[in-house]
Scaffold this active site. Structure first.
Site, mmCIF file in Angstrom:
data_model
loop_
_atom_site.group_PDB
_atom_site.id
_atom_site.type_symbol
_atom_site.label_atom_id
_atom_site.label_comp_id
_atom_site.label_asym_id
_atom_site.label_seq_id
_atom_site.Cartn_x
_atom_site.Cartn_y
_atom_site.Cartn_z
ATOM 1 N N THR A 125 41.826 30.778 45.615
ATOM 2 C CA THR A 125 42.526 31.413 44.486
ATOM 3 C C THR A 125 43.753 32.122 45.039
ATOM 4 O O THR A 125 43.646 33.195 45.632
ATOM 5 C CB THR A 125 41.599 32.407 43.767
ATOM 6 N N LYS B 206 42.678 29.814 36.531
ATOM 7 C CA LYS B 206 41.882 30.760 37.323
ATOM 8 C C LYS B 206 42.374 32.190 37.138
ATOM 9 O O LYS B 206 41.587 33.143 37.184
ATOM 10 C CB LYS B 206 41.931 30.367 38.809
ATOM 11 N N LYS C 119 41.949 41.650 45.704
ATOM 12 C CA LYS C 119 42.997 40.640 45.799
ATOM 13 C C LYS C 119 43.294 39.991 44.459
ATOM 14 O O LYS C 119 44.459 39.860 44.041
ATOM 15 C CB LYS C 119 42.585 39.578 46.831
#
Length: 328
Positions: free
Chosen positions: A134, A209, A278
């Protein structure tokens, strides 16, 4: 690094004027791809069970990880595991499952400006790079551009469902890229879970995502907040969890993370706090670029940051609940 259009990225043509990557891939669809070597980079909490699942499906896998402990765990499961990328030249497919965009860049291009140490310099023309990390749309489009210049096709396939999704076969793979390339590697993706076709443009899987991680981060923090409220109300948290997961308040994150929230700091790490530090930052950056206000995201981002500051960066993400709980 400049970018080409996503339409150009999806064609699979090379900078040398040839379309060898896509043409070879189309031809390979007529062969038994299950016998082709696959390299899997990143044998961490989710990467290892993914590599194991591919191995158990009869696919020849070479795992790569810098961590001796990760390699040993892979070898204990019967997987071939190496520290270097030297086998990439013989791999028809290379799957990358690292944690961050900077790690992806280092894997692809090498360190300290030495491009000859990177993955792309080792992969064969006509092979396929599958980015499952990702990292956001821009990063994967840049990776696809670099790959394309070397005659390497690229698929953008971030995943959702976590370790439990891998183990149960319910992993969702948010796939985007050239349809012919995707079809040629579907045997690999199908072995991991359910493929969600997100479009022909590399980067669209990452965009899906981004939406996914907005929801996941908010849902985890909401679950933590609810169970913390139950504690403050003097209720049995286990009883509350059982009641809430049986009614209209149920969510996948509450049912999956809730039990681990109540296990405490020793809960098995199936997705670390650091991942959501993150990912909430990634979602925030995308939202800023689009000039859209996401009212709930800053709350989730703050709570994961607080957990990291409290020394919980490597703990299971369920332990964001520690930012709410009082002892006793």
């Amino acid at each position: 690094m400049g970018f080409t259009s996503t339409d150009e990225l999806s064609t699979g043509t090379t900078a040398h004027g040839a379309s060898s990557a896509t043409e070879r891939i189309r031809h390979s669809r007529r062969r038994d791809m299950s016998q082709h070597s696959t390299m899997f980079i990143g044998l961490g909490a989710i990467g290892l069970p993914m590599a194991q699942r591919l191995h158990e499906a009869g696919i020849e896998i070479t795992g790569v990880d810098l961590s001796p402990d990760c390699r040993q765990r892979a070898q204990d499961l019967g997987l071939k595991a190496e520290a270097s990328l030297d086998s990439a030249g013989s791999a028809a497919t290379v799957i990358v499952m690292v944690a961050t965009g900077s790690q992806l860049d280092a894997v692809l291009h090498g360190s300290a400006g030495r491009s000859d140490t990177g993955l792309l310099s080792r992969m064969s023309e006509g092979s396929v790079l599958v980015v499952m990390s990702t990292v956001g749309p821009a990063a994967v489009r840049a990776a696809a551009q670099s790959a394309r210049e070397r005659g390497i096709a690229c698929l953008d396939v971030p995943v959702t469902g976590g370790v439990s999704g891998v183990e149960s076969g319910r992993l969702r793979l948010l796939a985007s890229g050239d349809p012919d390339v995707l079809d040629s590697r579907r045997y690999l993706l199908d072995a991991l879970g359910t493929v969600i076709d997100c479009g022909a443009s590399v980067g669209d899987g990452q965009a899906f995502k981004v939406v996914n991680q907005l929801l996941c981060s908010v849902h985890i923090v909401a679950a933590a907040e609810a169970l913390a409220l139950a504690q403050r109300l003097g209720l049995d948290q286990q009883h509350v969890l059982a009641a809430m997961t049986a009614g209209a308040a149920e969510s996948w994150m509450l049912g999956d993370r809730g039990p681990r929230m109540l296990e405490g700091l020793d809960a098995e790490v199936r997705s670390a706090i650091g991942i959501f530090v993150k990912d909430t930052s990634l979602v925030a950056a995308e939202a800023a670029d689009l000039d859209i206000e996401l009212a709930l995201l800053p709350v989730a981002e703050q709570k994961f940051a607080e957990a990291a500051t409290a020394g919980l960066l490597d703990r299971d993400d369920s332990q964001v609940i520690r930012t709410y709980l009082t002892e006793g």
